[in-house]
Design a protein around this motif. Structure first.
Motif, PDB file in Angstrom:
ATOM      1  N   LYS A 156       0.844  -1.186   0.000  1.00  0.00           N
ATOM      2  CA  LYS A 156       0.000   0.000   0.000  1.00  0.00           C
ATOM      3  C   LYS A 156       0.884   1.242   0.000  1.00  0.00           C
ATOM      4  O   LYS A 156       1.909   1.298   0.691  1.00  0.00           O
ATOM      5  CB  LYS A 156      -0.911   0.018   1.227  1.00  0.00           C
ATOM      6  CG  LYS A 156      -2.065  -0.999   1.197  1.00  0.00           C
ATOM      7  CD  LYS A 156      -3.135  -0.575   0.206  1.00  0.00           C
ATOM      8  CE  LYS A 156      -4.372  -1.474   0.301  1.00  0.00           C
ATOM      9  NZ  LYS A 156      -5.239  -1.155   1.442  1.00  0.00           N
ATOM     10  N   LEU A 178      -5.555   8.655  -0.856  1.00  0.00           N
ATOM     11  CA  LEU A 178      -5.917   7.246  -0.985  1.00  0.00           C
ATOM     12  C   LEU A 178      -4.849   6.360  -0.358  1.00  0.00           C
ATOM     13  O   LEU A 178      -3.679   6.740  -0.278  1.00  0.00           O
ATOM     14  CB  LEU A 178      -6.048   6.854  -2.460  1.00  0.00           C
ATOM     15  CG  LEU A 178      -6.961   7.677  -3.364  1.00  0.00           C
ATOM     16  CD1 LEU A 178      -6.817   7.178  -4.796  1.00  0.00           C
ATOM     17  CD2 LEU A 178      -8.403   7.600  -2.904  1.00  0.00           C
ATOM     18  N   ARG A 200      -8.154   4.266  -8.373  1.00  0.00           N
ATOM     19  CA  ARG A 200      -9.138   4.860  -7.465  1.00  0.00           C
ATOM     20  C   ARG A 200     -10.497   4.150  -7.634  1.00  0.00           C
ATOM     21  O   ARG A 200     -11.031   4.050  -8.738  1.00  0.00           O
ATOM     22  CB  ARG A 200      -9.264   6.344  -7.804  1.00  0.00           C
ATOM     23  CG  ARG A 200     -10.362   7.101  -7.084  1.00  0.00           C
ATOM     24  CD  ARG A 200     -10.356   8.556  -7.475  1.00  0.00           C
ATOM     25  NE  ARG A 200      -9.198   9.255  -6.983  1.00  0.00           N
ATOM     26  CZ  ARG A 200      -9.206  10.187  -6.027  1.00  0.00           C
ATOM     27  NH1 ARG A 200     -10.351  10.549  -5.479  1.00  0.00           N
ATOM     28  NH2 ARG A 200      -8.083  10.765  -5.636  1.00  0.00           N
ATOM     29  N   THR A 232      -7.394  -0.625  -3.333  1.00  0.00           N
ATOM     30  CA  THR A 232      -7.193   0.816  -3.112  1.00  0.00           C
ATOM     31  C   THR A 232      -8.418   1.385  -2.409  1.00  0.00           C
ATOM     32  O   THR A 232      -9.540   1.244  -2.886  1.00  0.00           O
ATOM     33  CB  THR A 232      -6.951   1.544  -4.441  1.00  0.00           C
ATOM     34  OG1 THR A 232      -5.685   1.126  -4.971  1.00  0.00           O
ATOM     35  CG2 THR A 232      -6.932   3.060  -4.256  1.00  0.00           C
ATOM     36  N   THR A 233      -8.193   2.034  -1.290  1.00  0.00           N
ATOM     37  CA  THR A 233      -9.297   2.545  -0.474  1.00  0.00           C
ATOM     38  C   THR A 233      -9.173   4.053  -0.281  1.00  0.00           C
ATOM     39  O   THR A 233      -8.120   4.637  -0.501  1.00  0.00           O
ATOM     40  CB  THR A 233      -9.311   1.856   0.901  1.00  0.00           C
ATOM     41  OG1 THR A 233      -8.038   2.087   1.557  1.00  0.00           O
ATOM     42  CG2 THR A 233      -9.531   0.359   0.763  1.00  0.00           C
ATOM     43  N   ASN A 275     -17.137   6.901  -2.989  1.00  0.00           N
ATOM     44  CA  ASN A 275     -17.942   6.450  -4.121  1.00  0.00           C
ATOM     45  C   ASN A 275     -19.211   7.269  -4.317  1.00  0.00           C
ATOM     46  O   ASN A 275     -19.754   7.330  -5.428  1.00  0.00           O
ATOM     47  CB  ASN A 275     -18.319   4.975  -3.950  1.00  0.00           C
ATOM     48  CG  ASN A 275     -17.182   4.038  -4.304  1.00  0.00           C
ATOM     49  OD1 ASN A 275     -16.166   4.451  -4.842  1.00  0.00           O
ATOM     50  ND2 ASN A 275     -17.350   2.768  -3.990  1.00  0.00           N
ATOM     51  N   THR A 285     -15.852  -4.839  -3.173  1.00  0.00           N
ATOM     52  CA  THR A 285     -15.886  -3.395  -3.431  1.00  0.00           C
ATOM     53  C   THR A 285     -17.138  -2.930  -4.153  1.00  0.00           C
ATOM     54  O   THR A 285     -17.499  -1.749  -4.082  1.00  0.00           O
ATOM     55  CB  THR A 285     -14.681  -2.972  -4.285  1.00  0.00           C
ATOM     56  OG1 THR A 285     -14.769  -3.593  -5.589  1.00  0.00           O
ATOM     57  CG2 THR A 285     -13.379  -3.393  -3.623  1.00  0.00           C
TER      58      THR A 285
END
Length: 350
Positions: free
Chosen positions: A8, A14, A60, A65-66, A70, A252
């Protein structure tokens, strides 16, 4: 895939999941929809074995990837997407003035715009599937409206837009202080995906081979676009591969990726200052002759008539692979790798 390092990186607000392997000049691989870093698994191994450092993030809204909201489509604009990659390069390759970039599908759109907005970051660019389309100042040419006008309401790009349904209820004004009731239908396409099932959705997308537009009629799933008498997977997509995609999108959902399409009109507004600008980075375009993008109305004429070259004056080569569909780097990895490698070697001194 244990030999590929997973980590990460804190980037642009992000926590970006990145897969990488190898040492040498950096190649940034950018995936499309509905994909993940995993779509580049063959390229990562190949280029790491050939003296490069291969880096492939989950973009993204995708995979590991967080941090992307949204619920806010505005946070998925092309400026955000390009910005994420610029900042990723600052973190991962601070000593390299420029890197190689290879991208596919939506990743190719981001890649073209990275070259347009920050050509100082790109040594050479190989675009797969999606060619460069310059901004047209006519609002009717914005992609959702353009494809709706040509192909109708069932075309997938139009169906991916956020749909609003407004109900005006006339009530007795004496007894009520409001007149309008608004019912908003957001995430309509995600609801349809849920009914079909994540694994089946991924299978339909990844195995789509028709040289024709993809339609998604409301309430009918993939409609005629999804008809396939053979329920087996192609040789290049194993059950384990399909499971990897399905497991990630089950966690996700699809909203992050669909938001890229929902921000298309916002991108048209944001890129106004670059109307008429050329992409001035050494480039190569690779596409399969069965790819739905290559078979869009007017696409072949634009690509082969010299119009693409006018907008990308440093375009060196156009490769059309026979019998290959949209996900070419997975379907024909050896041939794609050779095309990319040959191109990159020509720019080793850049």
């Amino acid at each position: 895939m244990e030999e590929i390092v997973q980590k990460k990186v804190r980037v642009n607000g992000l926590d970006m999941h990145v897969a990488e392997k190898g040492n040498g000049p950096t190649i940034l691989f950018i995936h499309g929809f509905p994909e993940l870093w995993y779509s580049w698994r063959h390229q990562i191994l190949y280029f790491a074995d050939n003296g490069y450092r291969a880096v492939a993030p989950d973009l993204r809204g995708y995979g590991g990837t967080t941090g992307a909201p949204n619920e806010d489509v505005g946070k998925f604009s092309i400026m955000h997407l390009v910005g994420d990659l610029v900042m990723l390069l600052e973190e991962l390759a601070p000593d390299e003035e420029k890197v190689y970039v290879v991208a596919h599908d939506w990743g190719a759109i981001i890649g073209w715009n990275l070259c347009l907005l920050r050509p100082d970051k790109v040594k050479a660019y190989a675009a797969l599937s999606v060619y460069y389309s310059p901004r047209n100042p006519n609002p009717a040419t914005r992609l959702p409206e353009y494809y709706r006008a040509i192909y109708g309401d069932d075309h997938y790009i139009w169906r991916f837009q956020v749909m609003f349904i407004f109900h005006l209820t006339l009530l007795l004004y004496i007894f009520w202080f409001w007149l309008n009731i608004y019912e908003q239908e957001v995430g309509d396409i995600e609801g349809e995906f849920e009914k079909i099932g994540v694994k089946e959705v991924m299978k339909k997308f990844l195995t789509y081979r028709k040289p024709a537009p993809l339609f998604f009629p409301k309430g009918k799933g993939f409609g005629d676009s999804g008809e396939d008498d053979d329920d087996s997977l192609p040789s290049w997509l194993s059950p384990e591969d399909l499971d990897y995609y399905a497991d990630n999108f089950t966690k996700t959902g699809f909203t992050g990726g669909v938001n890229y399409y929902r921000a298309l009109n916002l991108n048209w507004e944001l890129l106004a200052a670059w109307t008429g600008a050329q992409v001035k980075v050494p480039a190569k375009y690779i596409v399969g002759d069965l790819d739905l993008v290559y078979n869009n109305k007017g696409a072949k004429e634009y690509i082969h008539s010299g119009e693409l070259k006018k907008n990308v004056p440093l375009l060196e080569d156009i490769v059309v692979m026979e019998g290959v569909a949209h996900f070419l780097m997975q379907e024909s990895p050896d041939e794609v790798n050779k095309h990319i490698h040959h191109f990159l070697k020509n720019h080793e001194k850049n």
